[in-house]
Design an enzyme around this catalytic site. Structure first.
Site, PDB file in Angstrom:
ATOM      1  N   GLU A 168       0.818  -1.127   0.012  1.00 51.92           N
ATOM      2  CA  GLU A 168      -0.095   0.166   0.054  1.00 51.92           C
ATOM      3  C   GLU A 168       0.869   1.384  -0.105  1.00 51.92           C
ATOM      4  OE1 GLU A 168      -0.591  -2.604   1.838  1.00 51.92           O
ATOM      5  OE2 GLU A 168      -2.713  -3.264   1.260  1.00 51.92           O
ATOM      6  N   HIS A 201     -10.544  -5.427   9.735  1.00 49.11           N
ATOM      7  CA  HIS A 201     -11.259  -5.193   8.357  1.00 49.11           C
ATOM      8  C   HIS A 201     -12.630  -4.473   8.667  1.00 49.11           C
ATOM      9  CE1 HIS A 201      -8.014  -8.018   7.732  1.00 49.11           C
ATOM     10  NE2 HIS A 201      -7.794  -7.525   6.287  1.00 49.11           N
TER      11      HIS A 201
END
Lengths: 351, 332
Positions: B60, B129
């Protein structure tokens, strides 16, 4: 019996520190209460005399129960003590709970406010602390000297000159919300103009008053002077003002001596009107001509006040103050001008 | 107007912008053949090819940093960040680089990139998440934050984001991807401007100011209140940055009561900022405490029973609203 702890549902009176007939004042210790944790001294909250103790020392008393009665006078206390053998304690007409709790001030029950002073008053003890299971609704929280109200409620009250403490007393709880103030406002608007209304008018005139002073010298005494003043002012009110019909009551107030109230003084010969005993004046005349006063400020005490104040030499200063709804500006101006003309030359009264 | 899913609406927005402007491209993890784990991007690589729909390694910080650089050189990258929780990996690229370039270059540089990511709990995805981190991004000056609440909003806000010259982070509610709703035909292009909240329902007794996933909760709560004889304004904030204060304040000035809903943690969250502005600028119109309803200040539990408790729901919103309307809330 005050709640001294969150989970307390009763307390044991460990000892009484007072007996029937004793005088108590706020802060005086009246009893000791024993809870599962400690012994605490409980103080009286108001002045008075102990009429009766309703429980013996050692008794276990539920929270909220009245434990003693306090009355206003020693005579009532004695009378209560004399009758104590007859009635049952629980059926007594109340009496002040002498206890105090360590937390919030109680809100007096509205009914107690209206009770005649000669009867023992009942003031409810403070609410016991809410149990943890209570819903998250409003406990009667109260802060001394402050009314809890939403910003919107406060804004509405301020805009209309409403007293939040009065609304809280009427509603019986707080915080106040907009709907409480709006309800009070609706009630208010159907009532007559408030004595505490925020709006008013105030007019000032200056006149030479040689004619009035000459008349006073001829009339002599204070009573005749007051009657003559009532006549002249009453004449101006009735003939120059907007309301020319109906009875007219004029009160003349000096800086010394009793006020005098006159009914229709303009219909009597100058100086000959007789005072009446009681009634509500339409107009109050405050004669301060011999004084050092030069200005008046603040709202009128009655519906309409007319001040006579000294200016220079034979010149008088006149101040007419009226609450809204009593006089409009044009009417007040006409009356004030009429008074000034009559003081300049009392013969105007004859026209 | 046709009815399509949230996912289709996002897909359409991206496809239309790719067709319109050759400098637009998209990259991220599993975006091409896989079309993302939520299948939002399915079919795009077939139309636009691997030069414009680009799969990246699992890095990322790398692909967000590259996007900042690409944006500085004149392209308009759309970055796909698979989960909002991964924002913590790209904080430097986003907050120290993307957010600061325009300011530090005296306006000579711009970073017209879009970071698409998601928010939302109750998908049984556990603590790493399931977070809703929009407040974290909104705190940094130089970043815009959009929070679509329906398929139509998703398409209109995303198209505006692609055309914005500033870095924009757009949070999609991952639970909403399969939800359907009306969206204008492709030929009726709709750009939803930033900084304009959307009033969805009009009422008198209470304002429900909500973001993203909580807009649906607010709408259903308003229905619940109607059954009790009360009506509520429902306002979709749409963008936290810029924030449409005027619409929110006008509503609260009318109703005098408000609940602010956002799925982020309640403490120091989006609800705190909005509530503070209301208390500050509509104080004298308030008839009840400004009330917030965000997620519990706990990591989102994996246990379904616990997870459902931690985020605002309709029943508790109605309950709080009734307490406010009836004057049963006192915090003195």
């Amino acid at each position: 019996m005050p709640a001294l702890g969150m989970a307390q549902d009763s307390g044991v009176i460990a000892a009484w520190r007072v007996e029937a007939g004793d005088r108590v004042a706020p802060g005086d210790v009246v009893m000791e209460v024993e809870t599962d944790k400690s012994v605490q001294e409980i103080e009286a909250r108001e002045d008075g005399y102990i009429a009766r103790l309703l429980f013996e020392a050692g008794a276990e008393v539920p929270v909220g129960e009245v434990v003693a009665e306090v009355v206003a006078t020693a005579e009532e206390a004695a009378a209560a003590a004399a009758g104590a053998g007859e009635g049952t304690a629980g059926a007594a007409p109340g009496g002040e709970d002498a206890s105090s709790d360590s937390g919030s001030e109680p809100i007096p029950a509205p009914a107690a406010e209206a009770a005649p002073a000669t009867e023992p008053r009942e003031i409810l003890p403070p609410e016991p602390a809410s149990p943890p299971a209570a819903p998250p609704s409003t406990p009667p929280a109260s802060f001394p000297g402050r009314v809890l109200a939403s910003p919107k409620a406060k804004a509405i009250a301020a805009a209309h000159g409403l007293d939040l403490a009065g609304i809280r007393a009427a509603v019986g709880r707080e915080p106040l919300h907009a709907r409480d103030v709006e309800a009070a406002l609706a009630e208010h608007s159907t009532a007559p103009a408030p004595a505490t209304g925020p709006t008013r008018l105030s007019l000032r005139a200056v006149t030479e008053a040689g004619g009035w002073q000459e008349l006073c010298a001829r009339l002599g005494g204070l009573s005749a002077r007051r009657a003559a003043l009532a006549s002249l002012v009453g004449g101006a009110w009735r003939r120059e003002g907007p309301d020319t019909t109906g009875a007219l009551r004029v009160e003349v107030v000096g800086l010394h001596g009793e006020p005098r109230l006159f009914a229709d003084p303009d219909r009597s010969r100058l100086g000959a009107a007789e005072p009446i005993a009681e009634g509500t004046p339409d107009l109050r005349v405050i004669d301060a001509t011999g004084s050092s006063l030069r200005e008046v400020e603040g709202p009128p005490e009655g519906g309409a006040d007319l001040w006579l104040l000294p200016a220079e030499g034979e010149v008088l200063s006149l101040v007419l103050q009226a609450r809204s709804g009593i006089l409009n500006t044009a009417g007040a101006a006409a009356i004030l001008d009429g008074v000034a003309r009559r003081l300049r030359n009392p013969l105007y009264q004859l026209l | 107007m046709r009815t399509i899913t949230f996912s289709q609406a996002v897909n359409e927005a991206i496809a239309e912008e790719l067709r319109r402007d050759p400098t637009v491209f998209l990259w991220g993890e599993d975006v091409a053949e896989a079309g993302t784990p939520f299948k939002v991007l399915s079919g795009l690589v077939e139309e636009f090819g691997p030069e414009r729909i680009i799969d990246t390694p699992i890095s990322e910080p790398g692909f967000v940093g590259m996007a900042v650089g690409a944006a500085l050189t004149g392209t308009r990258p759309i970055v796909d960040l698979m989960f909002g929780d991964f924002l913590f990996l790209v904080m430097d690229q986003l907050c120290n680089q993307a957010a600061k370039q325009s300011y530090m270059s005296g306006g000579k540089l711009k970073v017209p990139m879009v970071l698409r990511t998601n928010l939302g709990a109750t998908r049984r995805s556990a603590a790493q998440h399931s977070q809703s981190l929009q407040a974290l991004v909104a705190h940094i000056p130089g970043l815009k934050v959009a929070l679509p609440s329906s398929p139509r909003e998703a398409k209109g806000l995303l198209k505006s984001a692609v055309r914005d010259d500033n870095p924009v982070v757009i949070f999609e509610d991952k639970l909403m991807y399969q939800a359907k709703g009306p969206v204008p035909e492709p030929e009726e292009e709709e750009l939803i401007p930033f900084g304009q909240a959307n009033r969805l329902q009009e009422g008198e007794d209470l304002s429900l100011v909500a973001t993203s996933s909580m807009v649906q909760v607010a709408e259903e709560a308003a229905e619940g209140l109607r059954a009790e004889g009360y009506s509520a304004d429902v306002i979709d904030v749409r963008t936290l940055v810029p924030l449409d204060e005027d619409t929110i304040l006008a509503s609260v000035r009318k109703t005098g009561r408000v609940i602010v809903l956002d799925e982020g943690h309640q403490s120091y969250g989006a609800t705190a900022e909005i509530a503070s502005r209301i208390a500050d600028k509509a104080f004298y119109h308030l008839d009840a405490p400004v009330t917030r309803f965000g997620a519990w200040d706990v990591p989102v539990p994996f246990s379904p029973a616990l997870e459902d408790q931690t985020v605002p729901d309709v029943a508790r919103t109605v309950e709080r609203a009734l307490q406010l309307i009836r004057g049963e809330v006192a915090r003195a």
